[in-house]
Write a protein that holds these residues in place. Structure first.
Motif, mmCIF file in Angstrom:
data_model
loop_
_atom_site.group_PDB
_atom_site.id
_atom_site.type_symbol
_atom_site.label_atom_id
_atom_site.label_comp_id
_atom_site.label_asym_id
_atom_site.label_seq_id
_atom_site.Cartn_x
_atom_site.Cartn_y
_atom_site.Cartn_z
ATOM 1 N N VAL A 189 38.694 18.378 -18.291
ATOM 2 C CA VAL A 189 39.267 19.703 -18.595
ATOM 3 C C VAL A 189 38.916 20.734 -17.510
ATOM 4 O O VAL A 189 39.716 21.618 -17.217
ATOM 5 N N ARG B 15 38.768 20.094 -14.359
ATOM 6 C CA ARG B 15 39.773 19.869 -13.309
ATOM 7 C C ARG B 15 41.099 20.501 -13.704
ATOM 8 O O ARG B 15 41.790 21.085 -12.874
ATOM 9 N N GLU B 16 41.453 20.368 -15.000
ATOM 10 C CA GLU B 16 42.717 20.950 -15.446
ATOM 11 C C GLU B 16 42.749 22.461 -15.252
ATOM 12 O O GLU B 16 43.784 23.039 -14.971
ATOM 13 N N PHE B 17 41.583 23.082 -15.403
ATOM 14 C CA PHE B 17 41.531 24.537 -15.238
ATOM 15 C C PHE B 17 41.162 24.944 -13.807
ATOM 16 O O PHE B 17 40.990 26.125 -13.529
#
Lengths: 324, 118
Positions: free
Chosen positions: B75, B77-79
């Motif tokens: 998560v 990395r997603e942000f």
């Protein structure tokens, strides 16, 4: 209307099976080795809400805005509603029927993983990542029903309620009607080793490498950060081990040998010191990774488990974070 | 600037500074909810997924366990947040870090370094 879908008799459908369930059926239909099971679909969730009058209660509770420090109490209340409400008989009977079929097929010692699969998972404006609940090693029908209720209720966990609050503040509407939960019931694998395989290196975004995290026992210790797992980097194009960095693998999660659920135990000193995967297993994982990446035409984030030298694939989804 | 830990960098190489907050329970996340902006959260092996609701506000994440395949890393990395997993801290008392100004630096290879400023 049906409430339960057998893996062998359904097709991918996110609104009926949830994100994870739909993905799993894709894998199953492609002939990938995945543990057998069934999915209690979102019709069940909707019917349960309606018949237990939970829907009205939830509407009432969530209509008002709440403060961050109220979410624990609010979430507890909702959770109790779910646990205390009766599941409609048409649903429990259908579950009982497929549960007995599976018990007959696998024998009485079999146990099941019960996993939440929300319809909004992985959707762009509603990244629900991290909220998913799993309950491992359920043996009896009653345990499965209770874990299923807990999965349903996890849509309203404290984290989820905080998430809704944050979305509201940023001007996005959360509509209760749009939230649905399917529940995956899947035969447990009793793995010696488990882990995650990324078919691209997610650390340096190198598309020519694969990255593996692996540890002893069940893989939840990796996703939940309970341990530092082994880290292995492979060359993608032609199998070659580029790097092995041993993690300390302090603890391991195992099925409770004396009944249901799991135990977190200390890893023996010898196992901590060695890599949890051997060359042959690495080669097999590299092969499966290449196949799945080709099938889905995109680098994949794959959860796997190895039981007696058989590799089972538990989940495969696209890596969402690769930069060009 | 004093180096206080080193682990696997699991996300962007961007250098960030922010106030450290040690997060142990969902209550800590609730308490931080309105003031999460720009903070670097440091967690150990308990209650990790609870960071999700405030991730979009944070400057970075640090965890004493886990690796690239852990949920917190995925998560983060997603942000697009710098994230150090499996950090070895040069202190035994994590709680003392709360409120300290810190910096996450990438070593150019695959390590993330945590520094205390001032």
């Amino acid at each position: 209307m049906s409430y339960v879908e057998l893996f062998s008799k359904t097709t991918p459908n996110k609104s009926l099976l949830g994100g994870k369930g739909s993905n799993l059926i894709k894998l199953f239909n492609l002939g990938i080795k995945t543990p057998l099971g069934f999915i209690v679909n979102t019709n069940s969730y909707t019917k349960f809400l309606k018949e237990s009058h939970l829907k009205d209660e939830l509407d009432l509770l969530l209509k008002k805005t709440y403060a961050p420090n109220e979410v624990l109490e609010l979430s507890n209340k909702i959770n109790d509603f779910f646990i205390d409400s009766e599941v409609p008989k048409v649903i429990t009977e259908e579950i009982k029927r497929v549960f007995s079929q599976h018990n007959e097929q696998f024998g009485e010692r079999v146990s099941f993983a019960v996993r939440s699969s929300a319809n909004i998972e992985d959707s762009k404006d509603f990244s629900f990542a991290g909220q998913a609940e799993s309950y491992l090693c359920n043996k009896t029908f009653n345990e499965i029903i209770l874990s299923m209720k807990k999965c349903w209720a996890s849509l309203f966990s404290p984290q989820a309620l905080l998430y809704f609050l944050q979305m509201r503040r940023s001007g996005k509407k959360v509509n209760l009607k749009d939230l649905k939960m399917a529940v995956i019931v899947q035969k447990m694998v009793n793995p010696q080793v488990s882990g995650v395989l990324f078919t691209s290196n997610v650390i340096n975004n190198d598309l020519n490498q694969m990255l593996i995290n692996s540890t002893w026992g069940l893989g939840e210790t990796i996703t939940n950060n309970t341990v530092i797992p082994d880290l292995i980097i492979l060359k993608k194009e032609k199998f070659e081990v580029l790097k092995i960095e041993l993690g300390d693998k302090q603890k391991m999660l195992i099925p409770n040998p004396e009944g249901s659920f799991t135990l977190l135990v200390e890893t023996d000193p010898e196992s901590k010191r060695i890599c949890s995967l051997n060359d042959h297993q690495l080669l097999q994982l590299h092969k499966i990774g290449s196949i799945l990446e080709k099938m889905f035409e995109y680098p994949q984030d794959i959860e796997w488990a190895i039981e007696n030298d058989e590799i089972y694939i538990l989940q495969s989804r696209p890596i969402t974070t690769l930069k060009n | 600037m004093e180096k206080i830990g080193e682990g696997l960098s699991c996300s962007t190489k961007t250098e960030v500074t922010g106030e450290l907050v040690y997060i142990k329970t969902i209550q800590d996340v609730i308490d931080l909810f309105d003031t999460a902006s720009g903070k670097i959260c440091i967690v150990d092996d308990a209650g990790i997924t609870t960071l999700s609701p405030i991730l979009s506000e944070l400057a970075g994440t640090v965890c004493t366990t886990g690796s690239a395949g852990s949920h917190l890393a995925i998560v983060s990395r997603e942000f697009g947040l710098p994230c150090i997993m499996g950090i070895k801290l040069f202190t035994n008392d994590i709680t003392f870090l709360t409120g300290k100004k810190a910096k996450i630096v990438h070593d150019g290879y695959d390590k993330g370094l945590l520094y205390l400023l001032d």
